[in-house]
Design an enzyme around this catalytic site. Structure first.
Site, short mmCIF file in Angstrom:
data_model
loop_
_atom_site.label_atom_id
_atom_site.label_comp_id
_atom_site.label_asym_id
_atom_site.label_seq_id
_atom_site.Cartn_x
_atom_site.Cartn_y
_atom_site.Cartn_z
N ALA A 143 1.01 -1.35 0.08
CA ALA A 143 0.06 0.04 0.15
C ALA A 143 0.71 1.30 0.01
CB ALA A 143 -0.90 -0.10 1.03
N PRO A 147 -4.48 8.97 -3.64
CA PRO A 147 -5.13 9.89 -4.48
C PRO A 147 -4.18 10.81 -5.18
CG PRO A 147 -6.68 9.42 -2.74
CD PRO A 147 -5.34 8.81 -2.33
N ALA A 149 -0.65 11.04 -4.99
CA ALA A 149 0.59 10.40 -4.61
C ALA A 149 0.86 9.23 -5.66
CB ALA A 149 1.02 10.46 -3.32
N ARG A 285 -7.17 -19.65 -40.62
CA ARG A 285 -8.24 -18.73 -41.30
C ARG A 285 -7.86 -18.73 -42.64
NH1 ARG A 285 -12.07 -16.09 -43.45
NH2 ARG A 285 -12.65 -14.05 -42.69
N GLN A 296 1.57 -12.42 -47.81
CA GLN A 296 3.05 -11.65 -47.62
C GLN A 296 2.79 -10.62 -46.37
OE1 GLN A 296 4.94 -10.38 -51.12
NE2 GLN A 296 6.24 -11.97 -51.05
N HIS A 362 -6.96 -10.90 -36.40
CA HIS A 362 -8.19 -11.74 -35.85
C HIS A 362 -9.45 -10.79 -36.56
CE1 HIS A 362 -5.74 -14.10 -33.33
NE2 HIS A 362 -6.79 -14.70 -32.91
N GLY A 364 -12.79 -9.16 -36.88
CA GLY A 364 -13.80 -9.02 -36.05
C GLY A 364 -14.01 -9.88 -34.96
N GLU A 387 3.57 0.64 -11.39
CA GLU A 387 4.96 0.56 -11.01
C GLU A 387 6.13 1.47 -11.76
OE1 GLU A 387 6.76 -3.32 -9.74
OE2 GLU A 387 4.66 -4.20 -9.35
#
Length: 404
Positions: A143, A147, A149, A285, A296, A362, A364, A387
């Site tokens: 912890a 808010p 910092a 696919r 290509q 991919h 849709g 982090e």
């Protein structure tokens, strides 16, 4: 907390990508044995992650039972290795993130949440928490953020005042991973409000302590158990102080230094999974009488994704190796700080690009809830912030260049 529903279960994980990188000189035999064993174990695990809090508890339980959490603590307290090993952490997080970013989260927070106790805890504090963390019997939390910092740690306002027999904590912590789920919180507070970063101390706050409220859960675009902590007249005994008085800032930075390269590794694991999903989809696919892989343009895109991943991998492994090679009883060299910042920035930014390209490939299907690339697209975004946001890493690197 509201969790994203997942009506379409993810397809089985593809075979883990090649482990050829284990032949690099950054690793030794222990690491080369660790990675394939974990990859095989991870591929066998299936956890319902529709409830992120229940899933996180389950991952901690499984990781503890299987012995993987032993890499979060030193051998003197039930750990797998004599000290926290950055290369092991990197390989563990990369592999877990490939399979499940939430599994990686559960593992990482056990290490980050207990890391300060490993570094500065008294024998009694270490005995009370580290073995239980390694077994998955206690869930840890770190912890630090508030808010107002985040990156500016010195600006935190949570106050710890000395009172007869101990301390009284008052303030607010937010974006706390495992908030509302953890058994204890390593909490940073101002013990000398006028001293800036030099007036911060660390405390171990048990989850059930009167005056601690962790009920304000935070819903994210990629479900993870986070919460805001409110401390109001929260009394702690003298024994709750972790490390030296006013030594909290240094302790927080030392803890983050251990795990910063492993954040890069988590991004690396997600990127490798995205590439594996893209390759699998491109091969199956069919369009215009051939597979997507025959075009290509697809081959060019897959080549770009591979190069982005491998460049990030080299920086990540180098940073972990540099930390492990430093003398354990001396401060880390400045070069490591820059190397870790470079790895964290490059791996997270490259992973975002790789996952975006995989989703685009991919079509849709890529934006359909339940597709792995769709969940990866949400999972990766936070890694560019927590982090140390990318902009903070760039500042670190800029200063390192100017001071070289």
């Amino acid at each position: 907390m509201v969790a994203f529903e997942n009506p379409h279960p993810h397809p089985p994980a593809p075979p883990h990508p090649s482990l050829d990188h284990l032949g690099l000189p950054f690793f030794d035999d222990a690491h080369r044995q660790l990675a394939p064993t974990l990859a095989a174990w991870s591929a066998e695990q299936t956890v319902d992650e529709s409830d992120d809090r229940a899933a996180c508890r389950e991952w901690v339980r499984r990781l503890g039972t299987a012995g993987w959490l032993r890499y979060c603590v030193p051998a003197t307290h039930g750990g797998a290795l004599p000290r926290l090993d950055s290369r092991a952490l990197v390989l563990l997080r990369e592999t877990l993130a490939f399979h499940s970013p939430l599994a990686d989260f559960a593992f990482a927070m056990q290490g980050l949440g207990s890391g300060a106790i490993t570094l500065a805890g008294t024998p009694a504090q270490q005995a009370a928490h580290l073995p239980a963390v390694a077994r998955g019997e206690q869930i840890a939390a770190f912890a630090l953020s508030e808010p107002d910092a985040g990156s500016d740690v010195a600006a935190l306002r949570t106050r710890a005042q000395a009172v007869p027999g101990g301390w009284q904590l008052d303030g607010t912590k937010t974006w706390i991973s495992n908030g509302g789920l953890a058994d204890f919180y390593v909490t940073f507070a101002k013990t000398d409000p006028e001293a800036g970063a030099r007036g911060i101390s660390a405390f171990i706050v048990p989850a059930g302590q009167p005056g601690l409220d962790s009920s304000a859960h935070i819903a994210l675009m990629a479900p993870h158990p986070l919460a805001t902590l409110r401390l109001s007249t929260c009394h702690l005994p003298d024994t709750a102080l972790l490390g030296p008085l006013h030594g909290g800032f240094k302790l927080a930075m030392q803890t983050l230094d251990i795990f910063r390269a492993s954040v890069a590794a988590a991004a690396l694991g997600m990127a490798r999974r995205a590439l594996a999903e893209a390759v699998r989809y491109a091969r199956q696919r069919r369009m215009f009488g051939q597979t997507l892989a025959d075009f290509q343009l697809t081959q060019v895109r897959l080549g770009e994704m591979s190069a982005l991943i491998e460049s990030a991998a080299l920086l990540t492994y180098r940073a972990a190796w540099m930390r492990d090679s430093a003398p354990p009883d001396q401060p880390l060299p400045r070069a490591y700080t820059a190397a870790a910042a470079m790895a964290k920035m490059t791996a997270t930014e490259n992973a975002q690009r790789v996952i975006d390209m995989a989703l685009q490939m991919h079509g849709g299907q890529g934006v359909r809830i339940g597709q792995k690339v769709e969940s990866l697209y949400r999972d990766i975004r936070a890694l560019r912030i927590y982090e140390g946001a990318t902009e903070v890493q760039l500042l670190i690197l800029g200063k390192a260049v100017l001071n070289s």
